[in-house]
Structures are given as C-alpha cells and as structure tokens.
Write a protein that holds these residues in place. Structure first.
Motif, PDB file in Angstrom:
ATOM      1  N   THR A   1      12.678 123.402 -15.810  1.00  0.00           N
ATOM      2  CA  THR A   1      13.009 124.782 -15.434  1.00  0.00           C
ATOM      3  C   THR A   1      11.832 125.501 -14.802  1.00  0.00           C
ATOM      4  N   THR A   2      10.835 124.770 -14.366  1.00  0.00           N
ATOM      5  CA  THR A   2       9.745 125.398 -13.623  1.00  0.00           C
ATOM      6  C   THR A   2      10.271 125.862 -12.260  1.00  0.00           C
ATOM      7  N   PRO A   3       9.609 126.829 -11.628  1.00  0.00           N
ATOM      8  CA  PRO A   3      10.073 127.275 -10.297  1.00  0.00           C
ATOM      9  C   PRO A   3      10.161 126.143  -9.281  1.00  0.00           C
ATOM     10  N   ALA A   4       9.215 125.207  -9.322  1.00  0.00           N
ATOM     11  CA  ALA A   4       9.248 124.084  -8.377  1.00  0.00           C
ATOM     12  C   ALA A   4      10.453 123.184  -8.637  1.00  0.00           C
ATOM     13  N   ALA A   5      10.762 122.922  -9.919  1.00  0.00           N
ATOM     14  CA  ALA A   5      11.901 122.057 -10.242  1.00  0.00           C
ATOM     15  C   ALA A   5      13.219 122.724  -9.872  1.00  0.00           C
ATOM     16  N   ILE A   6      13.348 124.012 -10.167  1.00  0.00           N
ATOM     17  CA  ILE A   6      14.587 124.722  -9.818  1.00  0.00           C
ATOM     18  C   ILE A   6      14.767 124.768  -8.302  1.00  0.00           C
ATOM     19  N   ALA A   7      13.679 125.052  -7.576  1.00  0.00           N
ATOM     20  CA  ALA A   7      13.766 125.091  -6.114  1.00  0.00           C
ATOM     21  C   ALA A   7      14.114 123.728  -5.544  1.00  0.00           C
ATOM     22  N   ALA A   8      13.544 122.653  -6.122  1.00  0.00           N
ATOM     23  CA  ALA A   8      13.839 121.304  -5.640  1.00  0.00           C
ATOM     24  C   ALA A   8      15.286 120.931  -5.882  1.00  0.00           C
ATOM     25  N   LEU A   9      15.809 121.284  -7.056  1.00  0.00           N
ATOM     26  CA  LEU A   9      17.216 120.999  -7.349  1.00  0.00           C
ATOM     27  C   LEU A   9      18.144 121.793  -6.435  1.00  0.00           C
ATOM     28  N   GLN A  10      17.839 123.061  -6.224  1.00  0.00           N
ATOM     29  CA  GLN A  10      18.657 123.880  -5.330  1.00  0.00           C
ATOM     30  C   GLN A  10      18.631 123.339  -3.904  1.00  0.00           C
ATOM     31  N   LEU A  11      17.458 122.905  -3.436  1.00  0.00           N
ATOM     32  CA  LEU A  11      17.357 122.360  -2.093  1.00  0.00           C
ATOM     33  C   LEU A  11      18.149 121.063  -1.966  1.00  0.00           C
ATOM     34  N   SER A  12      18.071 120.209  -2.980  1.00  0.00           N
ATOM     35  CA  SER A  12      18.825 118.951  -2.947  1.00  0.00           C
ATOM     36  C   SER A  12      20.332 119.222  -2.920  1.00  0.00           C
TER      37      SER A  12
ATOM     38  N   ILE B   1      10.111 124.949  -0.187  1.00  0.00           N
ATOM     39  CA  ILE B   1      10.347 124.954   1.262  1.00  0.00           C
ATOM     40  C   ILE B   1      11.050 123.679   1.701  1.00  0.00           C
ATOM     41  N   SER B   2      10.445 122.534   1.447  1.00  0.00           N
ATOM     42  CA  SER B   2      11.037 121.263   1.878  1.00  0.00           C
ATOM     43  C   SER B   2      10.785 120.152   0.867  1.00  0.00           C
ATOM     44  N   GLN B   3      10.776 120.497  -0.399  1.00  0.00           N
ATOM     45  CA  GLN B   3      10.557 119.511  -1.455  1.00  0.00           C
ATOM     46  C   GLN B   3      11.848 119.296  -2.227  1.00  0.00           C
ATOM     47  N   THR B   4      12.426 118.130  -2.055  1.00  0.00           N
ATOM     48  CA  THR B   4      13.638 117.792  -2.783  1.00  0.00           C
ATOM     49  C   THR B   4      13.279 117.279  -4.175  1.00  0.00           C
ATOM     50  N   LEU B   5      14.305 116.960  -4.956  1.00  0.00           N
ATOM     51  CA  LEU B   5      14.065 116.518  -6.326  1.00  0.00           C
ATOM     52  C   LEU B   5      13.349 115.171  -6.360  1.00  0.00           C
ATOM     53  N   THR B   6      13.673 114.283  -5.462  1.00  0.00           N
ATOM     54  CA  THR B   6      12.974 112.993  -5.423  1.00  0.00           C
ATOM     55  C   THR B   6      11.514 113.168  -5.016  1.00  0.00           C
ATOM     56  N   LEU B   7      11.251 114.069  -4.081  1.00  0.00           N
ATOM     57  CA  LEU B   7       9.871 114.343  -3.685  1.00  0.00           C
ATOM     58  C   LEU B   7       9.092 115.013  -4.806  1.00  0.00           C
ATOM     59  N   LEU B   8       9.769 115.818  -5.622  1.00  0.00           N
ATOM     60  CA  LEU B   8       9.105 116.444  -6.767  1.00  0.00           C
ATOM     61  C   LEU B   8       8.654 115.401  -7.776  1.00  0.00           C
ATOM     62  N   VAL B   9       9.474 114.406  -8.011  1.00  0.00           N
ATOM     63  CA  VAL B   9       9.089 113.335  -8.943  1.00  0.00           C
ATOM     64  C   VAL B   9       7.823 112.638  -8.454  1.00  0.00           C
ATOM     65  N   ASN B  10       7.794 112.284  -7.186  1.00  0.00           N
ATOM     66  CA  ASN B  10       6.625 111.611  -6.624  1.00  0.00           C
ATOM     67  C   ASN B  10       5.398 112.513  -6.632  1.00  0.00           C
ATOM     68  N   SER B  11       5.596 113.792  -6.306  1.00  0.00           N
ATOM     69  CA  SER B  11       4.463 114.711  -6.255  1.00  0.00           C
ATOM     70  C   SER B  11       3.853 114.922  -7.641  1.00  0.00           C
ATOM     71  N   ARG B  12       4.679 115.076  -8.647  1.00  0.00           N
ATOM     72  CA  ARG B  12       4.154 115.258  -9.998  1.00  0.00           C
ATOM     73  C   ARG B  12       3.409 114.029 -10.493  1.00  0.00           C
ATOM     74  N   TYR B  13       3.897 112.866 -10.115  1.00  0.00           N
ATOM     75  CA  TYR B  13       3.292 111.642 -10.649  1.00  0.00           C
ATOM     76  C   TYR B  13       2.004 111.273  -9.913  1.00  0.00           C
ATOM     77  N   THR B  14       1.996 111.386  -8.581  1.00  0.00           N
ATOM     78  CA  THR B  14       0.856 110.925  -7.791  1.00  0.00           C
ATOM     79  C   THR B  14      -0.151 112.023  -7.473  1.00  0.00           C
ATOM     80  N   ASP B  15       0.314 113.253  -7.279  1.00  0.00           N
ATOM     81  CA  ASP B  15      -0.602 114.341  -6.885  1.00  0.00           C
ATOM     82  C   ASP B  15      -1.083 115.165  -8.067  1.00  0.00           C
ATOM     83  N   ASP B  16      -0.167 115.510  -8.949  1.00  0.00           N
ATOM     84  CA  ASP B  16      -0.527 116.372 -10.084  1.00  0.00           C
ATOM     85  C   ASP B  16      -0.923 115.587 -11.324  1.00  0.00           C
TER      86      ASP B  16
END
Length: 310
Positions: free
Chosen positions: A47-58, A219-234
């Motif tokens: 329920t973080t803003p990034a996760a909600i935005a990614a789900l809405q975008l997807s 902006i342009s981060q889907t749910l699959t991109l969020l998974v990758n970003s959290r694991y590799t970048d954050d």
C-alpha cells in the motif's frame, strides 16, 4: 501401447516432482517470505504510494489494451476464416509473430520507430512523448498480447461455419444484425477466453515494457517493474516479495476466472447438445405416436364421418 502399472506410476511421480520443483516450491517460497513478518507488514509494503501507482498503471494498461485487442482480434479472425484475399498466409504468420519474437526485441523495435530520431520520432517535438511514457507501455503491451483473441476466436468461427449467417442474410438481415445476433453470440466463449489470456499476459509483461519505460514511480512503472526495482535498485527484498505476491494474487484471480469460463462454456455446450438431442427424440416419439396415415388415423376419420352422418 499399454503401459505396466510400474511405468505409469513412475511417469506420474516424475511429472509431480518436476512440477513441484519448478512451480510449487518457488511460488510457495515467495508467499512464505512475503508473510514472514506478518500480514500487517505485507499490507504496508503493497500500500505504499509507489505500489498503488504501479497497480493502477498496470490496470489502466489492461483497460486500454483489452478493448483494442478485442476489436482487432474479431476483425482479423473474421478476415482469416471468412475472407479470401492475397497475402492471407502472410497475415497468419504476422499474427503469430509476437509468439516467436522476444519481447525485448519488440521494445527495441518500438524505440527505433517512436523514439528520438526514429521514423515517427518527430511526434515528440509536439510535446507528446511515446517512448519512456505511458503510450509506449500501451504499444509494447499491445504487441505482446496481439495474438490471443485472434487465436481463440478463429477456431470457433471455423467450427460454427457460415450456414446460420447465410440464412440470416437470406431473411434480410444486414451485416451488423448478422454479426450482433448470430456471430457474436456464437463466439462469445472463445472471445471471453481470449480476453482472460490477454489480461494475464498484459499484467505480467516485463521484457517489452522495461525497454520503453523510464521506470519512474507513478509515471511509467508497472507492477512488474516495481518488483524488479525494489529487488535490484532498492535492495528491498521483502518489498519485492510483497509486490510479487500481489502480482501473483491478481494472476491467480485471472486463472480462476479463466477456469470458470472454460467450465461454463463446456457446460453450455453440453446442455445445448443434450437439448438438441432430446428435442429430436421427442419429435420422433411424437411422430411414432401420431402417424399421419396410420390405422389409428383412418379409424379416427371413420368415427368423424359416422358422427356427421348421424
């Protein structure tokens, strides 16, 4: 070929072990790591803003892609089944192209077409950004999901034939009336199955969208991109597991819907077949009970004439 009981059980055991290692263990491990710190922590991660935005975008991508694929899929399937035109075999091959081409290659091709310096890159000079923006995500998802509706509707059209459509045209129905009242109801289950596959593919796409996305949250981060970003970048492993679990839950819902649609379609087909067979049998029984020129019919006529004479 008849197999011995030992061979059958061995093959079943190998299949179960194979599925257990490749499917059940990885999925179960992700679920376990997601809820390792409790349901409250899992809810906080999704329920973080990034996760909600990614789900809405997807989901927004799905809402746009599905209607476009439905329109294109029905028109293309009708052209391939009903039409006769030069290049029909080439069109068949083009429809299957997303199955053969890697999604990453599709993303690179979209950059060459719509990116800066590409064939249609001049559009960006007007302030309308396609690559590394939302339109690029839609185009990439459209490419990878293009064949599903076509390939699910096409065999249904071949199976139903053209007899009913020709009969409707003979009775004076125009093209739209024939399609809406004859063709569309006949293909609705195949169309629904294709829609479910399209939704599942659109939600889980990564290769093509990662090439045309800026990966900015909201902006342009889907749910699959969020998974990758959290694991590799954050380096947020548990946050990545939670986002992956959310994605799997949505995929499971789609799978359940697909199974229910398939069972309902089979039930409708079985019911229709039983009703048709039963009506034929009833007609035959009624015909046997009331023969038009049998002895009972002649006796009835004699009784009527006798009453009239009296």
């Amino acid at each position: 070929m008849k197999l011995s009981p030992f061979t059958r059980y061995t093959l079943r055991a190998i299949a179960l072990v194979y599925l257990f290692i490749l499917l059940i263990v990885p999925v179960g491990l992700i679920f376990w790591r997601s809820f390792e710190h409790g349901l409250g922590q899992f809810w906080e991660w999704i329920t973080t803003p990034a996760a909600i935005a990614a789900l809405q975008l997807s989901l927004l991508i799905v809402v746009i892609v599905v209607p476009l694929n439905v329109i294109f899929g029905i028109v293309t399937a009708l052209a391939l089944v009903r039409g006769r035109f030069p290049g029909k075999g080439f069109l068949q091959a083009v429809v299957d192209l997303p199955f053969a081409v890697s999604p990453v290659v599709a993303g690179v091709a979209l950059i060459l077409l719509w990116g800066y310096g590409g064939w249609f890159g001049g559009i960006e000079s007007t302030g309308f950004r396609i690559i590394f923006g939302f339109p690029g995500l839609v185009l990439a998802t459209l490419f990878v999901t293009l064949p599903f509706v076509v390939r699910e509707v096409e065999p249904v059209l071949r199976e139903i034939g053209t007899e009913q459509e020709q009969a409707a045209a003979t009775l004076g129905a125009n093209g739209w009336q024939t399609f809406s009242r004859i063709t569309l109801p006949a293909i609705r289950w195949g169309l629904t199955y294709g829609v479910v596959l399209t939704v599942a593919r659109a939600l889980g796409e990564y290769g093509a969208v990662t090439m045309v996305s800026s990966n900015f949250p909201g902006i342009s981060q889907t749910l699959t991109l969020l998974v990758n970003s959290r694991y590799t970048d954050d380096y947020n492993e548990f946050g990545a597991y939670a986002a992956a679990t959310l994605l799997m839950l949505v995929a499971i819902l789609v799978l359940v819907a697909m199974t229910l649609v398939e069972r309902r379609a089979k039930g409708r087909y079985t019911e229709a077949s039983t009703t048709y067979t039963g009506s034929d049998e009833a007609t035959e029984v009624e015909a046997d009970l009331t023969p038009p020129h049998g002895p009972r019919s002649i006796d009835a006529q004699q009784i009527v004439h006798h009453k009239e004479g009296v």
